[in-house]
Design a protein around this motif. Structure first.
Motif, PDB file in Angstrom:
ATOM      1  N   PHE A  48      11.819   3.944  -3.357  1.00  0.00           N
ATOM      2  CA  PHE A  48      11.991   2.378  -3.348  1.00  0.00           C
ATOM      3  C   PHE A  48      10.786   1.751  -3.857  1.00  0.00           C
ATOM      4  N   ILE A  49       9.721   2.021  -3.384  1.00  0.00           N
ATOM      5  CA  ILE A  49       8.379   1.386  -3.756  1.00  0.00           C
ATOM      6  C   ILE A  49       8.132   1.489  -5.239  1.00  0.00           C
ATOM      7  N   ILE A  50       8.391   2.847  -5.679  1.00  0.00           N
ATOM      8  CA  ILE A  50       7.875   3.236  -6.840  1.00  0.00           C
ATOM      9  C   ILE A  50       8.669   2.504  -7.956  1.00  0.00           C
ATOM     10  N   THR A  51       9.794   2.440  -7.532  1.00  0.00           N
ATOM     11  CA  THR A  51      10.996   2.052  -8.676  1.00  0.00           C
ATOM     12  C   THR A  51      11.301   0.484  -8.590  1.00  0.00           C
ATOM     13  N   ILE A  52      10.787  -0.104  -7.578  1.00  0.00           N
ATOM     14  CA  ILE A  52      10.901  -1.689  -7.533  1.00  0.00           C
ATOM     15  C   ILE A  52      10.388  -2.380  -8.603  1.00  0.00           C
ATOM     16  N   PRO A  53      10.959  -3.050  -9.618  1.00  0.00           N
ATOM     17  CA  PRO A  53      10.273  -3.688 -10.716  1.00  0.00           C
ATOM     18  C   PRO A  53       9.677  -5.053 -10.413  1.00  0.00           C
ATOM     19  N   TYR A  54       9.943  -5.816  -9.121  1.00  0.00           N
ATOM     20  CA  TYR A  54       9.455  -7.034  -8.895  1.00  0.00           C
ATOM     21  C   TYR A  54       8.137  -7.019  -8.281  1.00  0.00           C
ATOM     22  N   PHE A  55       7.367  -5.937  -8.176  1.00  0.00           N
ATOM     23  CA  PHE A  55       6.079  -5.754  -7.738  1.00  0.00           C
ATOM     24  C   PHE A  55       5.236  -5.242  -8.860  1.00  0.00           C
ATOM     25  N   ASP A  56       3.955  -5.681  -8.765  1.00  0.00           N
ATOM     26  CA  ASP A  56       3.052  -5.117  -9.863  1.00  0.00           C
ATOM     27  C   ASP A  56       2.252  -3.736  -9.424  1.00  0.00           C
ATOM     28  N   VAL A  57       1.505  -3.287 -10.239  1.00  0.00           N
ATOM     29  CA  VAL A  57       1.156  -1.897 -10.121  1.00  0.00           C
ATOM     30  C   VAL A  57      -0.038  -1.867  -8.668  1.00  0.00           C
ATOM     31  N   LYS A  58      -0.681  -3.026  -8.605  1.00  0.00           N
ATOM     32  CA  LYS A  58      -1.645  -2.982  -7.715  1.00  0.00           C
ATOM     33  C   LYS A  58      -1.062  -3.348  -6.014  1.00  0.00           C
ATOM     34  N   LEU A  59      -0.120  -4.210  -6.299  1.00  0.00           N
ATOM     35  CA  LEU A  59       0.801  -4.160  -5.067  1.00  0.00           C
ATOM     36  C   LEU A  59       1.393  -2.920  -4.508  1.00  0.00           C
ATOM     37  N   LYS A  60       1.974  -2.214  -5.506  1.00  0.00           N
ATOM     38  CA  LYS A  60       2.412  -0.838  -5.407  1.00  0.00           C
ATOM     39  C   LYS A  60       1.575   0.162  -4.789  1.00  0.00           C
ATOM     40  N   ASP A  61       0.311   0.093  -5.373  1.00  0.00           N
ATOM     41  CA  ASP A  61      -0.759   1.110  -5.051  1.00  0.00           C
ATOM     42  C   ASP A  61      -1.284   0.822  -3.488  1.00  0.00           C
ATOM     43  N   PHE A  62      -1.292  -0.668  -3.169  1.00  0.00           N
ATOM     44  CA  PHE A  62      -1.579  -1.060  -1.789  1.00  0.00           C
ATOM     45  C   PHE A  62      -0.431  -0.257  -0.921  1.00  0.00           C
ATOM     46  N   LEU A  63       0.638  -0.662  -1.220  1.00  0.00           N
ATOM     47  CA  LEU A  63       1.802  -0.254  -0.135  1.00  0.00           C
ATOM     48  C   LEU A  63       1.992   1.297  -0.006  1.00  0.00           C
ATOM     49  N   LEU A  64       1.388   2.077  -1.222  1.00  0.00           N
ATOM     50  CA  LEU A  64       1.450   3.564  -1.196  1.00  0.00           C
ATOM     51  C   LEU A  64      -0.020   4.036  -0.719  1.00  0.00           C
ATOM     52  N   GLY A  65      -0.891   3.263  -0.264  1.00  0.00           N
ATOM     53  CA  GLY A  65      -2.408   3.632   0.325  1.00  0.00           C
ATOM     54  C   GLY A  65      -3.240   3.965  -0.739  1.00  0.00           C
ATOM     55  N   ASN A  66      -3.154   3.902  -1.958  1.00  0.00           N
ATOM     56  CA  ASN A  66      -3.779   4.188  -3.012  1.00  0.00           C
ATOM     57  C   ASN A  66      -5.264   3.197  -3.201  1.00  0.00           C
ATOM     58  N   LEU A  67      -5.330   2.207  -2.313  1.00  0.00           N
ATOM     59  CA  LEU A  67      -6.440   1.109  -2.539  1.00  0.00           C
ATOM     60  C   LEU A  67      -7.320   1.349  -0.941  1.00  0.00           C
ATOM     61  N   ALA A  68      -8.328   0.969  -1.275  1.00  0.00           N
ATOM     62  CA  ALA A  68      -9.266   1.079  -0.206  1.00  0.00           C
ATOM     63  C   ALA A  68      -9.172   0.074   0.908  1.00  0.00           C
ATOM     64  N   ASP A  69      -8.292  -1.011   0.530  1.00  0.00           N
ATOM     65  CA  ASP A  69      -8.078  -2.232   1.485  1.00  0.00           C
ATOM     66  C   ASP A  69      -6.714  -1.559   2.411  1.00  0.00           C
ATOM     67  N   ASN A  70      -6.911  -1.829   3.688  1.00  0.00           N
ATOM     68  CA  ASN A  70      -6.041  -1.628   4.475  1.00  0.00           C
ATOM     69  C   ASN A  70      -5.208  -2.792   5.203  1.00  0.00           C
ATOM     70  N   THR A  71      -5.688  -3.807   4.904  1.00  0.00           N
ATOM     71  CA  THR A  71      -5.199  -5.283   5.298  1.00  0.00           C
ATOM     72  C   THR A  71      -5.284  -6.116   4.067  1.00  0.00           C
ATOM     73  N   ILE A  72      -4.268  -6.924   4.001  1.00  0.00           N
ATOM     74  CA  ILE A  72      -4.430  -8.298   3.238  1.00  0.00           C
ATOM     75  C   ILE A  72      -3.983  -9.588   4.058  1.00  0.00           C
ATOM     76  N   ILE A  73      -4.551 -10.529   3.524  1.00  0.00           N
ATOM     77  CA  ILE A  73      -4.102 -11.835   4.015  1.00  0.00           C
ATOM     78  C   ILE A  73      -3.283 -12.630   3.246  1.00  0.00           C
ATOM     79  N   ILE A  74      -1.962 -12.994   3.854  1.00  0.00           N
ATOM     80  CA  ILE A  74      -0.768 -13.310   3.169  1.00  0.00           C
ATOM     81  C   ILE A  74      -0.564 -14.868   3.600  1.00  0.00           C
TER      82      ILE A  74
END
Length: 122
Positions: A48-74
């Motif tokens: 689902f995360i890989i195929t969703i066309p509504y999220f940019d690559v960095k958001l997908k990377d965050f969701l997949l754990g590919n970024l150093a950040d563990n939390t974000i402020i929303i």
């Protein structure tokens, strides 16, 4: 503003994807030998995360754990947009019945024409 983890956002995805997961599995001809598996599996959430066309690559990377950040402020509006886009994809023909043709780059770029990607809020 709220601080959230990728796990919190993944739980939203899990809940939305699980609402129609049987329909998704039928289109993929996935069956569970014993009893039906309740809710989306980790593999299905990943798909689902890989195929969703509504999220940019960095958001997908965050969701997949590919970024150093563990939390974000929303903000609440960002969270609402995240939920809306997740629901749109979870209910879309492309997700529920798609195959490699429907999920091709050309097709998904057509979905995104004149739309903005949801990005990380920083």
């Amino acid at each position: 503003m709220n601080s959230v983890t990728k796990d919190y956002l993944a739980e939203i995805i899990f809940k939305k994807a699980s609402e129609n997961i049987d329909q998704y599995r039928e289109s993929k001809q996935q069956q569970f030998d014993n009893e039906p598996y309740p809710g989306a599996t980790d593999e299905e959430v990943l798909d689902f995360i890989i195929t969703i066309p509504y999220f940019d690559v960095k958001l997908k990377d965050f969701l997949l754990g590919n970024l150093a950040d563990n939390t974000i402020i929303i903000s609440q509006s960002w969270e609402n947009e995240f939920i809306k886009n997740t629901k749109l994809w979870a209910e879309s023909f492309e997700w529920l019945h798609g195959n490699d043709y429907f999920l091709s780059e050309a097709h998904t770029s057509g979905i995104n024409k004149n739309k903005h990607f949801l990005t990380l809020p920083y």
